[in-house]
Design a protein around this motif. Structure first.
Motif, PDB file in Angstrom:
ATOM      1  N   GLU A   8       0.837  -1.211   0.000  1.00  8.90           N
ATOM      2  CA  GLU A   8       0.000   0.000   0.000  1.00  8.90           C
ATOM      3  C   GLU A   8       0.870   1.259   0.000  1.00  8.90           C
ATOM      4  OE1 GLU A   8      -3.930   1.832   2.263  1.00  8.90           O
ATOM      5  OE2 GLU A   8      -2.794   0.211   3.195  1.00  8.90           O
TER       6      GLU A   8
ATOM      7  N   LEU B  29       1.993   1.704  -3.513  1.00 11.43           N
ATOM      8  CA  LEU B  29       0.898   2.178  -4.359  1.00 11.43           C
ATOM      9  C   LEU B  29       0.546   3.630  -4.079  1.00 11.43           C
ATOM     10  CD1 LEU B  29      -1.451  -0.951  -4.293  1.00 11.43           C
ATOM     11  CD2 LEU B  29       0.218  -0.311  -6.031  1.00 11.43           C
ATOM     12  N   ASP B  30       0.747   4.063  -2.841  1.00 14.29           N
ATOM     13  CA  ASP B  30       0.457   5.451  -2.471  1.00 14.29           C
ATOM     14  C   ASP B  30       1.586   6.406  -2.842  1.00 14.29           C
ATOM     15  OD1 ASP B  30      -1.997   4.746  -1.482  1.00 14.29           O
ATOM     16  OD2 ASP B  30      -1.345   4.635   0.616  1.00 14.29           O
TER      17      ASP B  30
ATOM     18  N   LEU C   9       9.062   1.857  -6.608  1.00 16.18           N
ATOM     19  CA  LEU C   9       8.534   0.666  -7.248  1.00 16.18           C
ATOM     20  C   LEU C   9       9.623  -0.358  -7.555  1.00 16.18           C
ATOM     21  CD1 LEU C   9       5.946   2.210  -9.723  1.00 16.18           C
ATOM     22  CD2 LEU C   9       5.457   0.376  -8.100  1.00 16.18           C
TER      23      LEU C   9
END
Length: 385
Positions: A24, A27-28, A33
């Protein structure tokens, strides 16, 4: 108990809440990445687990092997590989310009034969690959390393099957000059796709890390591409999965050993009669039991055994059929007739029973008994003919 028994499930993740929380953050936009903190931590933690100084993550074991061979510059030199293994052990040599040479295995454990390597190694040998088949660490690994050092060659441990395995208390991956691991979906621990290179050589680790990351020198802060590299990087999402799996790998291996003991008990009578012998590790080897192979008597039709079990909802398979030296991309380049008679015999006379972390002891008793029954019936059919 389900009706079908896959060879491996791809893995459960006991730390699901931690995994989801870390993902999370990614993704935030609060974490990278790729090539971030999780990859770096996974490298440190896995190297520490095996007892090596340096770890370098890759996106597969295939890319790990290619990175190692490119770093060693095997172009025009020979690499000795065993035949009871995946295609990547040959394709990685060929794709980096090396020449393949096959050594045979020992029938007792299906692992690389020291004498066969001794007959083939020479001044033109750059490296030897030892594969710990089915998770059973090759007992001859220390002797293979000493033999390689006599010829200025590098011993590479392919530990794709052997997470958490050990020889005389020494972890798989800690005995060769270099080790490569796979974290593919079916492995003892998984990141879905992924690999790892381990070494104690700081300069070699630096170059491996560069080759893995397009040739970018990790020792500098600027964009200096010191080496000819490729993009073999692992994502942060995969590294999160790897870190969570590493916390439980010993428990995973304990469970597989428990299942193996059930199979051992079921097959003890057939083994005593020489009908079906589990390819078990010697007492000084802790196996990870990535697979549970059973060597069959010459007269048994393993296809009939497989088909009979499939009718009962049980899946068994054959590891590396055909063996590596008989794969088309190899035979179109080399004449491999007669190079590995032990491997050809062993690989054509075994079945692998399901063994994975979702299989219960009760499941294993049922599967083992049904498999033993199918083998007995196949033996009776052979006698009748």
């Amino acid at each position: 108990m389900t009706g079908a028994y896959p060879i491996a499930t791809g893995g459960t993740f006991p730390d699901k809440e931690w995994v989801l929380a870390e993902i999370e953050e990614i993704l935030d936009g609060e974490a990278r990445l790729t090539m971030g903190d999780h990859c770096a931590a996974f490298e440190r933690e896995f190297a520490d687990y095996v007892g090596r100084d340096h770890g370098i993550v890759t996106n597969s074991c295939t890319s790990a092997l290619e990175t190692v061979f490119r770093t060693l510059d095997v172009s025009g030199e020979e690499v000795i590989v065993p035949p009871q293994t995946f295609a990547a052990n040959a394709s990685s040599v060929l794709s980096t310009g090396g020449e393949l040479r096959f050594a045979d295995i020992e029938p007792s454990d299906h692992n690389l034969s020291l004498e066969s390597v001794r007959e083939r190694i020479g001044d033109e040998t750059a490296a030897v690959v030892v594969v710990h088949f089915a998770g059973n660490v090759c007992e001859r690994t220390p002797e293979l390393r000493a033999l390689c050092e006599e010829h200025d060659a590098v011993l590479i441990e392919d530990c794709s099957h052997a997470h958490g395995a050990a020889l005389d208390g020494r972890p798989a991956g800690s005995m060769g000059h270099v080790a490569c691991f796979s974290f593919y979906a079916t492995k003892v621990m998984t990141t879905g796709e992924g690999g790892m290179i381990l070494t104690d050589d700081e300069e070699f680790a630096r170059e491996v890390a560069a080759v893995r990351n397009r040739g970018l020198d990790p020792a500098t802060d600027d964009s200096r591409f010191e080496f000819l590299g490729s993009n073999y990087r692992l994502s942060e999402l995969a590294a999160v999965l790897g870190r969570s799996q590493l916390e439980h790998v010993d428990a995973f291996v304990d469970h597989r050993n428990e299942i193996a003991r059930v199979y051992d008990d079921v097959f003890s009578e057939l083994a005593d009669r020489g009908v079906a012998r589990p390819v078990s590790p010697p007492p000084n080897v802790r196996s990870s039991y990535w697979r549970y192979p059973v060597a069959l008597d010459d007269g048994l039709d393993r296809t009939r055994i497989r088909d009979r079990l499939r009718e009962e909802g049980i899946t068994v398979d054959f590891a590396y059929d055909p063996p590596l030296h008989r794969q088309p991309f190899v035979t179109e380049r080399y004449d491999t007739d007669g190079v590995a008679p032990n491997a050809e015999s062993a690989m054509s006379r075994h079945v692998c029973l399901p063994i994975h972390r979702d299989l219960t002891v009760e499941d294993a008793k049922y599967v083992g008994e049904r498999a033993a029954s199918a083998i007995r019936k196949a033996g009776s059919a052979t006698v009748d003919r």
